[in-house]
Write a protein that holds these residues in place. Sequence first.
Motif, PDB file in Angstrom:
ATOM      1  N   VAL A  44       0.834  -1.208   0.000  1.00 33.03           N
ATOM      2  CA  VAL A  44       0.000   0.000   0.000  1.00 33.03           C
ATOM      3  C   VAL A  44       0.861   1.246   0.000  1.00 33.03           C
ATOM      4  O   VAL A  44       1.816   1.357   0.773  1.00 33.03           O
ATOM      5  N   ILE A  45       0.521   2.186  -0.880  1.00 34.92           N
ATOM      6  CA  ILE A  45       1.119   3.515  -0.842  1.00 34.92           C
ATOM      7  C   ILE A  45      -0.010   4.539  -0.851  1.00 34.92           C
ATOM      8  O   ILE A  45      -0.969   4.416  -1.624  1.00 34.92           O
ATOM      9  N   VAL A  46       0.072   5.495   0.036  1.00 33.25           N
ATOM     10  CA  VAL A  46      -0.944   6.542   0.172  1.00 33.25           C
ATOM     11  C   VAL A  46      -0.375   7.853  -0.348  1.00 33.25           C
ATOM     12  O   VAL A  46       0.711   8.263   0.055  1.00 33.25           O
ATOM     13  N   VAL A  47      -1.101   8.490  -1.257  1.00 30.76           N
ATOM     14  CA  VAL A  47      -0.787   9.852  -1.687  1.00 30.76           C
ATOM     15  C   VAL A  47      -2.102  10.619  -1.640  1.00 30.76           C
ATOM     16  O   VAL A  47      -3.000  10.387  -2.462  1.00 30.76           O
ATOM     17  N   ALA A  48      -2.244  11.510  -0.680  1.00 26.97           N
ATOM     18  CA  ALA A  48      -3.528  12.153  -0.427  1.00 26.97           C
ATOM     19  C   ALA A  48      -3.333  13.621  -0.074  1.00 26.97           C
ATOM     20  O   ALA A  48      -2.250  14.030   0.360  1.00 26.97           O
ATOM     21  N   PRO A  49      -4.379  14.432  -0.242  1.00 24.67           N
ATOM     22  CA  PRO A  49      -4.256  15.868   0.051  1.00 24.67           C
ATOM     23  C   PRO A  49      -3.914  16.127   1.514  1.00 24.67           C
ATOM     24  O   PRO A  49      -4.341  15.385   2.407  1.00 24.67           O
ATOM     25  N   ASP A  50      -3.177  17.198   1.743  1.00 20.65           N
ATOM     26  CA  ASP A  50      -2.810  17.544   3.114  1.00 20.65           C
ATOM     27  C   ASP A  50      -3.930  18.283   3.842  1.00 20.65           C
ATOM     28  O   ASP A  50      -3.835  18.553   5.046  1.00 20.65           O
ATOM     29  N   SER A  51      -5.007  18.608   3.128  1.00 26.28           N
ATOM     30  CA  SER A  51      -6.166  19.271   3.727  1.00 26.28           C
ATOM     31  C   SER A  51      -7.398  18.891   2.907  1.00 26.28           C
ATOM     32  O   SER A  51      -7.275  18.416   1.778  1.00 26.28           O
TER      33      SER A  51
ATOM     34  N   GLU B 125       3.497   6.681   2.957  1.00 26.61           N
ATOM     35  CA  GLU B 125       2.473   7.719   2.841  1.00 26.61           C
ATOM     36  C   GLU B 125       3.099   9.066   2.477  1.00 26.61           C
ATOM     37  O   GLU B 125       4.149   9.434   2.986  1.00 26.61           O
ATOM     38  N   TYR B 126       2.393   9.773   1.591  1.00 28.65           N
ATOM     39  CA  TYR B 126       2.776  11.128   1.207  1.00 28.65           C
ATOM     40  C   TYR B 126       1.554  12.034   1.296  1.00 28.65           C
ATOM     41  O   TYR B 126       0.464  11.672   0.832  1.00 28.65           O
ATOM     42  N   SER B 127       1.737  13.209   1.863  1.00 27.27           N
ATOM     43  CA  SER B 127       0.718  14.252   1.747  1.00 27.27           C
ATOM     44  C   SER B 127       1.073  15.130   0.557  1.00 27.27           C
ATOM     45  O   SER B 127       2.238  15.249   0.183  1.00 27.27           O
ATOM     46  N   CYS B 128       0.053  15.740  -0.031  1.00 26.44           N
ATOM     47  CA  CYS B 128       0.243  16.590  -1.208  1.00 26.44           C
ATOM     48  C   CYS B 128      -0.574  17.860  -1.024  1.00 26.44           C
ATOM     49  O   CYS B 128      -1.706  17.814  -0.542  1.00 26.44           O
ATOM     50  N   SER B 129       0.003  18.986  -1.415  1.00 19.70           N
ATOM     51  CA  SER B 129      -0.670  20.271  -1.235  1.00 19.70           C
ATOM     52  C   SER B 129      -1.766  20.507  -2.275  1.00 19.70           C
ATOM     53  O   SER B 129      -2.500  21.486  -2.178  1.00 19.70           O
ATOM     54  N   GLY B 130      -1.895  19.629  -3.263  1.00 16.82           N
ATOM     55  CA  GLY B 130      -2.822  19.850  -4.359  1.00 16.82           C
ATOM     56  C   GLY B 130      -4.156  19.146  -4.210  1.00 16.82           C
ATOM     57  O   GLY B 130      -4.570  18.732  -3.125  1.00 16.82           O
ATOM     58  N   THR B 131      -4.830  19.012  -5.336  1.00 16.04           N
ATOM     59  CA  THR B 131      -6.156  18.408  -5.418  1.00 16.04           C
ATOM     60  C   THR B 131      -6.039  16.884  -5.483  1.00 16.04           C
ATOM     61  O   THR B 131      -4.947  16.335  -5.656  1.00 16.04           O
ATOM     62  N   PRO B 132      -7.169  16.169  -5.382  1.00 12.06           N
ATOM     63  CA  PRO B 132      -7.120  14.712  -5.541  1.00 12.06           C
ATOM     64  C   PRO B 132      -6.522  14.269  -6.879  1.00 12.06           C
ATOM     65  O   PRO B 132      -5.723  13.328  -6.927  1.00 12.06           O
ATOM     66  N   ALA B 133      -6.885  14.946  -7.957  1.00 12.58           N
ATOM     67  CA  ALA B 133      -6.308  14.603  -9.261  1.00 12.58           C
ATOM     68  C   ALA B 133      -4.809  14.869  -9.278  1.00 12.58           C
ATOM     69  O   ALA B 133      -4.029  14.084  -9.837  1.00 12.58           O
ATOM     70  N   ASP B 134      -4.371  15.961  -8.647  1.00 10.73           N
ATOM     71  CA  ASP B 134      -2.939  16.238  -8.512  1.00 10.73           C
ATOM     72  C   ASP B 134      -2.228  15.085  -7.803  1.00 10.73           C
ATOM     73  O   ASP B 134      -1.121  14.702  -8.181  1.00 10.73           O
ATOM     74  N   CYS B 135      -2.849  14.571  -6.756  1.00  3.15           N
ATOM     75  CA  CYS B 135      -2.234  13.497  -5.966  1.00  3.15           C
ATOM     76  C   CYS B 135      -1.931  12.289  -6.837  1.00  3.15           C
ATOM     77  O   CYS B 135      -0.845  11.696  -6.738  1.00  3.15           O
ATOM     78  N   VAL B 136      -2.886  11.925  -7.690  1.00  2.00           N
ATOM     79  CA  VAL B 136      -2.682  10.760  -8.549  1.00  2.00           C
ATOM     80  C   VAL B 136      -1.615  11.052  -9.591  1.00  2.00           C
ATOM     81  O   VAL B 136      -0.730  10.227  -9.851  1.00  2.00           O
ATOM     82  N   LYS B 137      -1.670  12.234 -10.203  1.00  2.00           N
ATOM     83  CA  LYS B 137      -0.646  12.600 -11.191  1.00  2.00           C
ATOM     84  C   LYS B 137       0.753  12.561 -10.576  1.00  2.00           C
ATOM     85  O   LYS B 137       1.701  12.017 -11.163  1.00  2.00           O
ATOM     86  N   LEU B 138       0.895  13.148  -9.395  1.00  2.00           N
ATOM     87  CA  LEU B 138       2.192  13.195  -8.739  1.00  2.00           C
ATOM     88  C   LEU B 138       2.659  11.790  -8.356  1.00  2.00           C
ATOM     89  O   LEU B 138       3.836  11.450  -8.512  1.00  2.00           O
ATOM     90  N   ALA B 139       1.735  10.982  -7.862  1.00  2.00           N
ATOM     91  CA  ALA B 139       2.082   9.610  -7.495  1.00  2.00           C
ATOM     92  C   ALA B 139       2.620   8.842  -8.689  1.00  2.00           C
ATOM     93  O   ALA B 139       3.665   8.186  -8.605  1.00  2.00           O
ATOM     94  N   LEU B 140       1.935   8.938  -9.821  1.00  2.42           N
ATOM     95  CA  LEU B 140       2.304   8.146 -10.988  1.00  2.42           C
ATOM     96  C   LEU B 140       3.581   8.641 -11.651  1.00  2.42           C
ATOM     97  O   LEU B 140       4.370   7.847 -12.175  1.00  2.42           O
ATOM     98  N   GLN B 141       3.798   9.958 -11.618  1.00  4.84           N
ATOM     99  CA  GLN B 141       4.936  10.524 -12.336  1.00  4.84           C
ATOM    100  C   GLN B 141       6.200  10.672 -11.491  1.00  4.84           C
ATOM    101  O   GLN B 141       7.304  10.666 -12.034  1.00  4.84           O
ATOM    102  N   GLU B 142       6.049  10.794 -10.171  1.00  2.00           N
ATOM    103  CA  GLU B 142       7.202  11.134  -9.338  1.00  2.00           C
ATOM    104  C   GLU B 142       7.436  10.217  -8.135  1.00  2.00           C
ATOM    105  O   GLU B 142       8.579   9.967  -7.769  1.00  2.00           O
ATOM    106  N   LEU B 143       6.392   9.738  -7.506  1.00  2.00           N
ATOM    107  CA  LEU B 143       6.550   9.115  -6.198  1.00  2.00           C
ATOM    108  C   LEU B 143       6.615   7.591  -6.213  1.00  2.00           C
ATOM    109  O   LEU B 143       7.206   6.993  -5.313  1.00  2.00           O
ATOM    110  N   LEU B 144       6.000   6.959  -7.205  1.00  2.00           N
ATOM    111  CA  LEU B 144       5.976   5.506  -7.269  1.00  2.00           C
ATOM    112  C   LEU B 144       7.090   4.990  -8.165  1.00  2.00           C
ATOM    113  O   LEU B 144       7.406   5.611  -9.187  1.00  2.00           O
TER     114      LEU B 144
END
Length: 260
Positions: free
Chosen positions: A32-39, A70-89
Motif C-alpha cells: 500500500v502507498i498513500v498519496v492524499a491531500p494535506d487538507s 504515505e505522502y501528503s500533497c498540497s494539491g487536489t485529488p487529481a494532482d495526488c494521482v498525477k504526482l504519485a504516478l509521475q514522481e513518487l511511485l
Amino acid sequence: MAKPLILITNDDGITAPGLRALVSFMKDLGDVIVVAPDSPQSGMGHAITLDSTLYSKKMKVDLSNANIVEYSCSGTPADCVKLALQELLDRKPDICVSGINHGSNSSINVIYSGTMSAAIEAGIEGIPAIGFSLCDYSWDADFSHAENHIIKIVLEALKNGIPKGVVLNVNIPKIKQKELRGIKICRQAKANWKEKFDKRTNPMGKDYYWLTGEFELLDKGDDTDEWALANGYISVVPTQFDLTAHHVIQDINNWNLNEH
C-alpha cells in the motif's frame, strides 16, 4: 510473485477517518502507498493545480502500519494521482482506490466529486480504479459494516480487471451491518440539486453567499444507485470518462453546419 501495488487517495485529506479505514482494509491485500491531500478538497471535481507550486511530504500517519508508505500533497485529488504516478511511485500500481469519502457520491454528485475524480485520473492512465463513498458526512462515521464488501470488490477487480475507460463508483448506505442486503450493479440515477444561495452581509457591509440546496431525485427506476442505497444495498456504478454522447452524433450531423 510480487504483491499487487495499491495506490490509495481521497479528497477529505490524509488524516480523514475514511481514508484510514480504507488503508486498514487494504493493508493485507498488497503493498500500500498513500498519496492524499494535506487538507480537505471536497467538491474539487477534476481540478488540477496549474498556477502555483505543488508540495509533497513523506509522512507516517498510522504508526501501527510500518510498511505503508504515505505522502501528503498540497494539491487536489487529481494532482495526488498525477504526482504519485509521475514522481513518487517506482512502479505502476495494480489498482487505485479512492476514499472512503465522508458523504454520498451517487447520482449527479459524481460530477463534483474529488473522490471520483482521483479514481478517474488513475483510469485515464490505464489503471483499474474504484471510488468508495459512505452516505454519512459525519467525521465519526462508522465504516466497519462495509469492510468485507469493499475487500471483495477490490479482490474481484484485481482478479478480473476493470474494462479500459471505466471506473467503478461505489456508494455505501448508512445502515447497520445486519441491515446491509448486499451489492447491486446499477446505473446512475437521474437527479439534480435544487440550489439556493443564502445571502448575508458582513460587518463591513459587503454581501457574501453560502451555497445551499436540496437533492431532487428525478428517477423512479429500481435499477439505479439511489434505489439500491434506499433499499439497503451497496451500489456499484460503472462510470466512463468518455463524455461523448454517441447516440446523438448522427442527429447533429443532420444539421446544416457546412452550408455557406
